[in-house]
Design an enzyme around this catalytic site. Structure first.
Site, PDB file in Angstrom:
ATOM      1  N   LYS A   1     -15.537  -9.804  14.252  1.00 23.56           N
ATOM      2  CA  LYS A   1     -15.778 -10.040  15.674  1.00 23.56           C
ATOM      3  C   LYS A   1     -16.591 -11.304  15.827  1.00 23.56           C
ATOM      4  O   LYS A   1     -17.606 -11.487  15.145  1.00 23.56           O
ATOM      5  CB  LYS A   1     -16.561  -8.851  16.274  1.00 23.56           C
TER       6      LYS A   1
ATOM      7  N   LYS B   1     -26.034 -10.800  13.407  1.00 25.93           N
ATOM      8  CA  LYS B   1     -26.177 -10.599  14.851  1.00 25.93           C
ATOM      9  C   LYS B   1     -25.451  -9.314  15.268  1.00 25.93           C
ATOM     10  O   LYS B   1     -26.009  -8.464  15.963  1.00 25.93           O
ATOM     11  CB  LYS B   1     -25.556 -11.801  15.574  1.00 25.93           C
TER      12      LYS B   1
ATOM     13  N   LYS C   1     -15.669 -15.884  12.956  1.00 20.26           N
ATOM     14  CA  LYS C   1     -15.759 -16.971  13.942  1.00 20.26           C
ATOM     15  C   LYS C   1     -14.566 -17.881  13.753  1.00 20.26           C
ATOM     16  O   LYS C   1     -14.013 -17.973  12.653  1.00 20.26           O
ATOM     17  CB  LYS C   1     -17.042 -17.777  13.726  1.00 20.26           C
TER      18      LYS C   1
ATOM     19  N   GLY D   1     -14.912 -15.877  23.362  1.00 21.52           N
ATOM     20  CA  GLY D   1     -15.246 -17.266  23.674  1.00 21.52           C
ATOM     21  C   GLY D   1     -16.474 -17.752  22.931  1.00 21.52           C
ATOM     22  O   GLY D   1     -17.192 -16.992  22.282  1.00 21.52           O
ATOM     23  N   ASP D   2     -16.699 -19.037  23.022  1.00 19.08           N
ATOM     24  CA  ASP D   2     -17.921 -19.707  22.550  1.00 19.08           C
ATOM     25  C   ASP D   2     -17.900 -21.058  23.283  1.00 19.08           C
ATOM     26  O   ASP D   2     -17.220 -21.185  24.318  1.00 19.08           O
ATOM     27  CB  ASP D   2     -17.912 -19.857  21.014  1.00 19.08           C
TER      28      ASP D   2
ATOM     29  N   THR E   1     -24.639 -13.105  27.692  1.00 18.13           N
ATOM     30  CA  THR E   1     -25.449 -13.814  26.694  1.00 18.13           C
ATOM     31  C   THR E   1     -26.739 -14.313  27.347  1.00 18.13           C
ATOM     32  O   THR E   1     -27.834 -14.166  26.784  1.00 18.13           O
ATOM     33  CB  THR E   1     -24.660 -14.971  26.060  1.00 18.13           C
TER      34      THR E   1
ATOM     35  N   ASN F   1     -22.287 -21.487  30.061  1.00 14.84           N
ATOM     36  CA  ASN F   1     -22.374 -20.089  30.426  1.00 14.84           C
ATOM     37  C   ASN F   1     -23.715 -19.442  30.046  1.00 14.84           C
ATOM     38  O   ASN F   1     -24.317 -18.717  30.837  1.00 14.84           O
ATOM     39  CB  ASN F   1     -21.161 -19.437  29.733  1.00 14.84           C
TER      40      ASN F   1
ATOM     41  N   SER G   1     -19.196  -7.694  24.495  1.00 16.89           N
ATOM     42  CA  SER G   1     -17.816  -7.698  23.998  1.00 16.89           C
ATOM     43  C   SER G   1     -17.481  -6.340  23.376  1.00 16.89           C
ATOM     44  O   SER G   1     -16.379  -5.814  23.560  1.00 16.89           O
ATOM     45  CB  SER G   1     -17.619  -8.787  22.936  1.00 16.89           C
TER      46      SER G   1
HETATM   47  N1  GLU Z   1     -19.623 -16.585  20.814  1.00 18.35           N
HETATM   48  C1  GLU Z   1     -20.546 -15.540  21.143  1.00 18.35           C
HETATM   49  C2  GLU Z   1     -21.592 -15.447  20.045  1.00 18.35           C
HETATM   50  O1  GLU Z   1     -21.997 -16.452  19.516  1.00 18.35           O
HETATM   51  C3  GLU Z   1     -19.850 -14.230  21.505  1.00 18.35           C
HETATM   52  C4  GLU Z   1     -18.902 -13.673  20.502  1.00 18.35           C
HETATM   53  C5  GLU Z   1     -18.107 -12.462  20.975  1.00 18.35           C
HETATM   54  O2  GLU Z   1     -18.275 -12.005  22.103  1.00 18.35           O
HETATM   55  O3  GLU Z   1     -17.313 -11.975  20.162  1.00 18.35           O
HETATM   56  O4  GLU Z   1     -22.074 -14.400  19.706  1.00 18.35           O
END
Ligand code: GLU
Length: 448
Positions: A93, A117, A129, A168-169, A213, A244, A380
């Site tokens: 994830k 995390k 990722k 997203g990121d 976030t 965001n 998420s």
């Molecule tokens: N990109 C976000 C992070 O750095 C969210 C990742 C997600 O929701 O899977 O954690």
């Protein structure tokens, strides 16, 4: 960088050798290993089963070609990545980043951070990722759509609701997730809601995911302040970024009584002593995808700076919410001399090792991204829960769940730091509390 425990130093040397040139990945690994000294002393079984060495090696790394046709009819070429880092706790994830700086070392640093995390959230999600060196800036909707379709035409074979769930990121928001989901559905002929998170609210998305976030970042700081009998009331806050994470951090700080006096984008930063007008920032950045410098056209009392650093602006609380290594040792010294009390990372690894060292030496409360910004991925996971049960929850209920998750993460960091003899050290608390569930699951699941 500080010297590591002997066993951990050998692992770090191996990581350097096996992953040449990937400096951000080296930095992220070093930061975690630096906290694990007391853990290997207490648990020799982790070293015996090579758990730490295995955690530093992704389970799978996928690199692919992404060709697409621009509005002028020219063929454009980008590179796509998905690093499936660790599935001990659940399906891989983590987000997708579209930014010209993306290369394997960035995706691996982000994927590595994501393991711990995600573990810290206490939810059943592994770490991964992905992304591309595609630059969405200045591209039309049609170009972004064709790029996303080409990207998914390769990625679809590697992901799935029980396998790997992207989101997203930086550079990937609701628009991109929509195009990616549409192409996945078209290729597979399956309405598999749980394959991506960050979806639109009318087609399987979760309330609060957009805000999560930023809101989570501020909930974490609220907990840290509460522990010290303080709160946001009257606090002066600087938030870097205008994406965001930054926007919804500002929103929550405002709701809790703080005042955000500065924010930024890649061109420069604005200072508004009256408090940032968030509706205007949203209009500039979310609706028009324009530059933050336009803020001063509407608010003449505010100032725009395209030289110097946003961290020169005095504040009580600093929330770096832009990108990796945006706050260096010099910036940290400036913040400290201006009396900063709390620094919490809304972005992933925004503070350099020198900056982190300066904050901890000066007694500033410093909270790392993998704990602070985990509210995004946690929400998420809440989206995945709703998709699995074909349900959709209210905003208030989802926000309450997010606040509970953030409280849990904060408490886990604090109690773990106490237990391992480093009270008040959120970096060690987060790294150790994130590491142990993954390590235990890996031990239980055998040498794989
Ligand atoms: N990109 C976000 C992070 O750095 C969210 C990742 C997600 O929701 O899977 O954690």
């Amino acid at each position: 960088m500080a010297k590591l425990d002997e066993k951990l130093e050998a692992i770090y040397t191996e990581v350097l050798k096996r992953n040449p040139g990937e400096t951000e990945f080296h930095q992220a690994v070093h930061e975690v290993l630096d906290s694990l000294g007391p853990v290997v002393a207490k648990h020799p079984e982790y070293a015996d089963a090579a758990v730490i060495r295995r955690i530093c090696e992704p389970e799978r790394q996928i690199i692919f070609r992404v060709p697409w046709v621009d509005d002028q009819g020219n063929v454009q070429l980008n590179r796509g990545f998905r690093v499936e880092f660790n599935s001990a706790l659940g399906p891989y994830k983590g987000g997708l980043r579209f930014h010209p700086s993306v290369y394997l070392g960035i995706i691996k640093f982000l994927g590595f951070e994501q393991i711990f995390k995600n573990s810290l959230t206490g939810m059943p999600i592994g770490g991964g990722k992905g992304g591309s060196d595609f630059d969405p800036k200045g591209r039309s909707d049609g170009e972004v759509m064709r790029f996303c379709q080409s990207f998914m035409t390769e990625l679809y074979r590697h992901i799935g609701e029980h396998t790997d769930v992207p989101a997203g990121d930086i550079g990937v928001g609701g628009r991109e997730i929509g195009y990616l989901f549409g192409q996945y559905k078209r290729i597979t002929n399956r309405y598999e809601s749980g394959v991506l998170t960050g979806k639109g609210l009318t087609w399987g998305g979760s309330q609060v995911r957009t805000e999560a976030t930023g809101y989570g970042t501020v909930f974490f700081v609220e907990e840290a302040l509460k522990l010290r009998n303080e709160n946001f009331d009257g606090k002066r806050v600087v938030v870097s970024g205008a994406g965001n994470v930054a926007i919804y951090s500002v929103e929550k700080v405002n709701q809790l009584g703080g005042t955000v006096v500065a924010c930024s984008d890649s061109g420069g930063y604005i200072v508004d002593e009256a408090g940032i007008n968030l509706d205007l920032v949203k209009e500039i950045k979310e609706v028009r995808r324009a530059r933050i410098s336009e803020y001063v056209d509407k608010v003449p009392s505010a100032t725009y700076h395209n030289t110097g650093s946003i961290w020169d602006v005095p504040c009580d609380i600093a929330l770096p919410c832009a990108t990796q290594n945006e706050l260096n040792g010099r910036d940290a010294e400036e913040l400290i001399s201006n009396g900063v009390q709390v620094v919490a990372e809304g972005a992933n690894m925004p503070c350099t090792p020198k900056a982190v060292h300066a904050f901890s030496s000066a007694g500033v409360i410093f909270a790392p991204g993998k704990a602070v910004n985990a509210g995004g991925v946690a929400t998420s996971a809440l989206e995945m829960q709703q998709n699995a049960s074909r349900d959709s929850w209210s905003f208030a209920f989802t926000e309450q769940r997010l606040a509970e998750v953030m409280r849990g993460i904060h408490d886990r960091c604090v109690t773990t730091a106490d237990k391992y003899g480093v009270p008040g050290d959120y970096v060690s608390g987060a790294n150790i509390a994130g590491f142990i569930p993954v390590a235990d699951a890996m031990l239980a699941q055998g040498v794989i």
